[in-house]
Motif scaffolding. Structure first.
Motif, mmCIF file in Angstrom:
data_model
loop_
_atom_site.group_PDB
_atom_site.id
_atom_site.type_symbol
_atom_site.label_atom_id
_atom_site.label_comp_id
_atom_site.label_asym_id
_atom_site.label_seq_id
_atom_site.Cartn_x
_atom_site.Cartn_y
_atom_site.Cartn_z
ATOM 1 N N VAL A 168 0.869 -1.175 0.000
ATOM 2 C CA VAL A 168 0.000 0.000 0.000
ATOM 3 C C VAL A 168 0.907 1.226 0.000
ATOM 4 O O VAL A 168 1.744 1.385 0.905
ATOM 5 C CB VAL A 168 -0.945 0.035 1.217
ATOM 6 N N THR A 169 0.752 2.068 -1.008
ATOM 7 C CA THR A 169 1.601 3.261 -1.109
ATOM 8 C C THR A 169 1.018 4.396 -0.277
ATOM 9 O O THR A 169 -0.156 4.389 0.103
ATOM 10 C CB THR A 169 1.722 3.721 -2.569
ATOM 11 N N LYS A 170 1.860 5.372 -0.019
ATOM 12 C CA LYS A 170 1.397 6.567 0.682
ATOM 13 C C LYS A 170 0.562 7.424 -0.264
ATOM 14 O O LYS A 170 0.818 7.450 -1.464
ATOM 15 C CB LYS A 170 2.591 7.365 1.194
ATOM 16 N N PRO A 171 -0.449 8.171 0.255
ATOM 17 C CA PRO A 171 -1.280 9.022 -0.610
ATOM 18 C C PRO A 171 -0.442 10.098 -1.290
ATOM 19 O O PRO A 171 0.514 10.628 -0.708
ATOM 20 C CB PRO A 171 -2.300 9.628 0.363
ATOM 21 N N ASP A 172 -0.815 10.419 -2.548
ATOM 22 C CA ASP A 172 -0.120 11.484 -3.272
ATOM 23 C C ASP A 172 -0.735 12.831 -2.928
ATOM 24 O O ASP A 172 -1.539 12.950 -1.988
ATOM 25 C CB ASP A 172 -0.150 11.218 -4.784
ATOM 26 N N GLY A 173 -0.373 13.866 -3.695
ATOM 27 C CA GLY A 173 -0.859 15.208 -3.412
ATOM 28 C C GLY A 173 -2.360 15.355 -3.497
ATOM 29 O O GLY A 173 -2.949 16.216 -2.829
ATOM 30 N N ALA A 174 -3.010 14.515 -4.308
ATOM 31 C CA ALA A 174 -4.470 14.565 -4.425
ATOM 32 C C ALA A 174 -5.151 13.625 -3.447
ATOM 33 O O ALA A 174 -6.382 13.496 -3.473
ATOM 34 C CB ALA A 174 -4.886 14.214 -5.852
ATOM 35 N N GLY A 175 -4.359 12.959 -2.585
ATOM 36 C CA GLY A 175 -4.931 12.052 -1.612
ATOM 37 C C GLY A 175 -5.185 10.660 -2.137
ATOM 38 O O GLY A 175 -5.867 9.868 -1.472
ATOM 39 N N VAL A 176 -4.652 10.312 -3.311
ATOM 40 C CA VAL A 176 -4.880 9.004 -3.906
ATOM 41 C C VAL A 176 -3.751 8.063 -3.490
ATOM 42 O O VAL A 176 -2.576 8.373 -3.665
ATOM 43 C CB VAL A 176 -4.960 9.096 -5.440
ATOM 44 N N ALA A 177 -4.122 6.901 -2.923
ATOM 45 C CA ALA A 177 -3.172 5.857 -2.575
ATOM 46 C C ALA A 177 -3.425 4.646 -3.466
ATOM 47 O O ALA A 177 -4.500 4.505 -4.056
ATOM 48 C CB ALA A 177 -3.299 5.475 -1.111
ATOM 49 N N SER A 178 -2.414 3.763 -3.571
ATOM 50 C CA SER A 178 -2.542 2.573 -4.411
ATOM 51 C C SER A 178 -2.217 1.343 -3.590
ATOM 52 O O SER A 178 -1.217 1.316 -2.857
ATOM 53 C CB SER A 178 -1.604 2.657 -5.618
ATOM 54 N N ALA A 179 -3.073 0.343 -3.735
ATOM 55 C CA ALA A 179 -2.846 -0.956 -3.113
ATOM 56 C C ALA A 179 -2.516 -1.954 -4.206
ATOM 57 O O ALA A 179 -3.251 -2.071 -5.187
ATOM 58 C CB ALA A 179 -4.080 -1.397 -2.332
ATOM 59 N N MET A 180 -1.387 -2.680 -4.034
ATOM 60 C CA MET A 180 -0.986 -3.689 -5.002
ATOM 61 C C MET A 180 -1.517 -5.041 -4.521
ATOM 62 O O MET A 180 -1.128 -5.528 -3.452
ATOM 63 C CB MET A 180 0.527 -3.732 -5.151
ATOM 64 N N MET A 181 -2.412 -5.627 -5.308
ATOM 65 C CA MET A 181 -3.105 -6.849 -4.926
ATOM 66 C C MET A 181 -2.853 -7.922 -5.977
ATOM 67 O O MET A 181 -2.857 -7.634 -7.174
ATOM 68 C CB MET A 181 -4.610 -6.555 -4.807
ATOM 69 N N VAL A 182 -2.649 -9.157 -5.530
ATOM 70 C CA VAL A 182 -2.477 -10.283 -6.435
ATOM 71 C C VAL A 182 -3.785 -11.053 -6.469
ATOM 72 O O VAL A 182 -4.296 -11.495 -5.428
ATOM 73 C CB VAL A 182 -1.327 -11.196 -5.992
ATOM 74 N N THR A 183 -4.334 -11.222 -7.663
ATOM 75 C CA THR A 183 -5.568 -11.973 -7.829
ATOM 76 C C THR A 183 -5.400 -12.942 -8.992
ATOM 77 O O THR A 183 -4.996 -12.542 -10.087
ATOM 78 C CB THR A 183 -6.764 -11.032 -8.096
ATOM 79 N N GLY A 184 -5.657 -14.203 -8.745
ATOM 80 C CA GLY A 184 -5.521 -15.205 -9.795
ATOM 81 C C GLY A 184 -4.139 -15.250 -10.405
ATOM 82 O O GLY A 184 -3.983 -15.585 -11.585
#
Length: 749
Positions: A168-184
């Motif tokens: 899970v990354t830290k939020p950027d200037g617009a408050g958007v964070a990214s979660a890296m998920m493995v599926t299938g």
């Protein structure tokens, strides 16, 4: 009648329903709708059709809104969803040309008017007007298999995906964070608009179910490259199995058993392993080694040093040919000696030994291990301004890169001076292999190359300096020799051209010399003959006539005074004619009888021997370095000077005449200036009026191949300038027994 009326009502209602579905239609059964009102109709447009900007009037519920103010929304019309960009409206608002677009949170029922656009991946709506109409329930998400998600056909649709969160990354200037998920078995990025709501420790290594809009990543060719979901916040996450309270409670696996067969395998979750740190790049990655196995560990936060013994809880990277670890949590447990490097050649790294003839499983490999190679340097490059160094080297005929990170110690100047192409150097560092599938059908994996990560400048030991005679110097010498040869060939060609040109000039000069010599001798013989005829004929007649008139005048005695005066005048005219004839005869023979080639002295002598010219009338000056002139030129210019001075005395009443001889490098010039009354050259009498002076001067210069310029104004005297090229002036310098010598030139007189 009532049945007919009911049928008409039903028909009208049916037509209205069709109009609501497809929009107003022009005449013609096969015409396309003028206004698109359904998301499916917009999504079905080919890219080139969508780029035409067809009109859109769409109603639906907002399922997602960008955290970047008035950037984009996704609208679902009850059947399917479509991306709506608000950038055009925002641009107009920022410039004060339109009101600010309303903020429509998910669940808002809206009406969008605008036009179609090709979008980056799928067709979109370019909004021109956005009107909130109320609220509406969100549509149920689609639960689709991974292969359908990867097809890209469900772009912008609400979906629900389950997998394991690994980062899970830290939020950027617009408050958007990214979660890296493995599926299938595939990595899916989940962008969270209100990223500050996420609990990083709670989500990492947890199995979650995520609800959001499918917005796949694409490249510059509009090709899908990876999965991505766009969600609105923490409420779109549902934890199905929480992460362990302590990361180190995860399954323990030896460093050499990562991703190996196990009946209890727990894919995509953290594993715990350990080893000794053999290389560290702070803030990026480090290498662990345990026995004969080395593994790369990617970590942005771990602070380790070479020699640390650590345990790591991390996720196994499934994207690499050889397993690596991502998102590591590190715990130091002590210090240990780093395993000694293995001395090897590049061939041994690239071609390891295998267990059997299938060549599928190696007995050992050198990825992530310390090795030592004796190499020859090909090229050295600075990687950055902080001291990073990259070396392209060759070992056993194989080229590879050795990299010293800028975080290490600075390279000593003495070592940098020795680290030059051709030097023999021993490199010690961490081996990082690169792979390619040679034959996918047989699952054969081939090692294509490697690089060495150097820990410090001590990992570079110069064994032997390069010989002076290197390939680079040899190339430079060959280039220099080639240039010299090319210049020599070019110079030879140029010299041959000059020789040919000068040979042609010499041949032309010799031809002109012969022609001028013949012409000169012919002219001299003709002058001598003419002078002899004039002396023996006309001169004697004039003398006889003068004598007879003088005798007649003496015998008249006291005759009429008028008759005697006429005889005396006639006698004077004959005497002057006789004097002029002597001057002409002198001029014809003077040049041939001259004792030297000094043209100025010849002119001064001539000026002093003319009886009826006042003493001191003519002065002769010389400018420049004198050179010899041909007899023909001197004779012609001498007679031209006599004519000019005679005209100055007779017609101009001049009291002084200055003759200047200019010896220029490329031409000879004689200027005659008098202080007489002058005249208008345009109005001067010509040959028809019996005046031949100017015409004879021009003819003489024409014969010499030169030019004559006469400048005069009434009351301002006269200037006569004679110009002839030096080559023409020297065209004939024949030896006449008077000290002359042959000369050379390009053109003759």
């Amino acid at each position: 009648m009532r049945l007919f009326f009911a049928a008409m009502v039903l028909l009208a209602a049916a037509r209205m329903g069709v109009a609501q579905d497809v929009g107003a239609q022009p005449a013609g059964a096969n015409s396309e709708p003028v206004v698109l009102t359904r998301a499916a109709a917009i999504r079905s447009l080919p890219s080139e059709k969508a780029a035409e900007g067809r009109a859109v009037d769409l109603k639906g519920v907002v399922t997602w809104r960008s955290a970047r103010r008035n950037h984009a929304i996704i609208v679902h019309d009850g059947e399917t969803a479509v991306w709506v960009t608000l950038l055009g409206m925002s641009s107009l608002w920022e410039r004060g040309l339109a009101p600010e677009p309303p903020v429509c949170e998910p669940g808002t029922l809206v009406r969008v008017k605008g036009k179609t656009g090709p979008g980056g991946y799928a067709p979109v709506v370019v909004a021109e007007a956005l009107e909130p109409l109320g609220t509406a329930p969100l549509p149920e998400p689609l639960r689709l298999p991974v292969e359908e998600l990867l097809s890209g056909s469900r772009d912008a649709q609400p979906v629900e995906v389950e997998g394991v969160v690994q980062e899970v990354t830290k939020p950027d200037g617009a408050g958007v964070a990214s979660a890296m998920m493995v599926t299938g078995g595939h990595v899916c990025r989940v962008d969270v608009e209100r990223g500050t709501e996420l609990d990083r420790e709670q989500l990492i290594d947890a199995r979650v179910r995520v609800r959001g809009a499918l917005t796949p990543l694409f490249n510059l060719r509009s090709q899908l490259t990876a999965l991505k979901l766009s969600t609105n916040g923490r409420d779109d996450f549902q934890v199905m199995r929480p992460a362990p309270a302590d990361p180190f409670q995860s399954t323990r696996v030896p460093l050499g058993n990562l991703r190996k067969f196990s009946p209890d395998a727990n894919p995509y979750h953290r594993v715990v392993t350990g080893g000794v740190v053999t290389f560290a790049m702070p803030g990026e990655f480090f290498f662990l080694q345990d026995g004969a196995t080395g593994v790369r560990v990617n970590s942005l936060e771990a602070e380790v040093a070479v020699g640390d013994v650590v345990e790591v809880a991390a996720f196994v990277d499934t994207t690499r040919t050889l397993a690596a670890l991502n998102g590591a949590v590190v715990k130091k447990t002590g210090r240990a000696e780093v395993p000694p490097p293995e001395t090897i050649e590049a061939t041994g790294i690239l071609q390891p030994q295998f267990r059997d003839s299938s060549r599928r499983v190696a007995l050992a490999d050198y990825d992530g291990r310390l090795v030592s190679l004796v190499t020859h340097v090909r090229r050295v490059e600075a990687l950055d301004e902080k001291g990073g160094l990259g070396v392209i080297a060759e070992s056993d005929g194989q080229a590879f890169a050795a990299v010293l990170a800028s975080s290490g110690a600075a390279v000593p100047t003495a070592l940098r001076e020795k680290l030059v192409p051709g030097a023999e150097v021993r490199f010690t560092g961490l081996c990082d292999l690169t792979f390619a599938e040679k034959t996918p059908k047989l699952d054969l994996i081939g090692i294509t190359g490697f690089r060495l990560w150097l820990r410090s400048p001590e990992d570079m030991v110069v064994l032997k300096s390069p010989p002076w005679w290197t390939a680079g110097r040899l190339q430079a010498v060959l280039i220099t020799v080639g240039l010299v040869l090319a210049l020599a060939v070019a110079s030879n060609i140029a010299l041959r051209r000059v020789l040919k040109r000068r040979t042609r000039r010499l041949e032309e000069v010799m031809r002109l010399h012969r022609d001028s010599e013949l012409e000169f001798h012919a002219a001299r013989e003709e002058r001598h003959r003419l002078a002899a005829d004039m002396h023996d004929g006309l001169q004697q007649l004039l003398v006889s006539a003068a004598y007879r008139m003088e005798a007649a005048a003496a015998r008249m005695g006291e005759g009429p005074a008028s008759a005697k005066d006429q005889l005396t005048a006639a006698h004077g005219a004959l005497t002057r004619a006789q004097s002029g004839l002597r001057e002409c005869i002198w001029g014809l023979k003077q040049v041939d009888d001259a004792e030297e080639d000094d043209f100025a002295a010849l002119l001064r002598h001539a000026a002093g021997t003319v009886e009826h010219w006042p003493k001191g009338l003519v002065t002769v000056e010389v400018e420049g370095e004198p050179y010899s002139l041909s007899r023909q030129v001197m004779g012609s210019l001498l007679m031209l000077m006599q004519e000019a001075v005679g005209n100055a005395c007779k017609h101009g009443k001049a009291s002084a005449v200055k003759v200047t001889l200019h010896y220029f490098p490329e031409r000879f010039e004689m200027a005659i200036r008098d202080n007489g009354r002058g005249f208008d050259p345009e109005q001067a009498p010509g040959t028809r009026q019996g005046h031949h002076g100017l015409e004879s001067m021009r003819l003489r210069m024409k014969w010499l191949g030169g030019q004559l310029k006469v400048t005069s104004h009434p009351g301002n005297g006269t200037l006569i300038v004679c110009q002839v090229s030096r080559t023409a002036a020297e065209a004939l310098l024949t030896n006449t027994g008077k000290g002359g010598h042959p000369g050379a030139g390009e053109t003759g007189a």
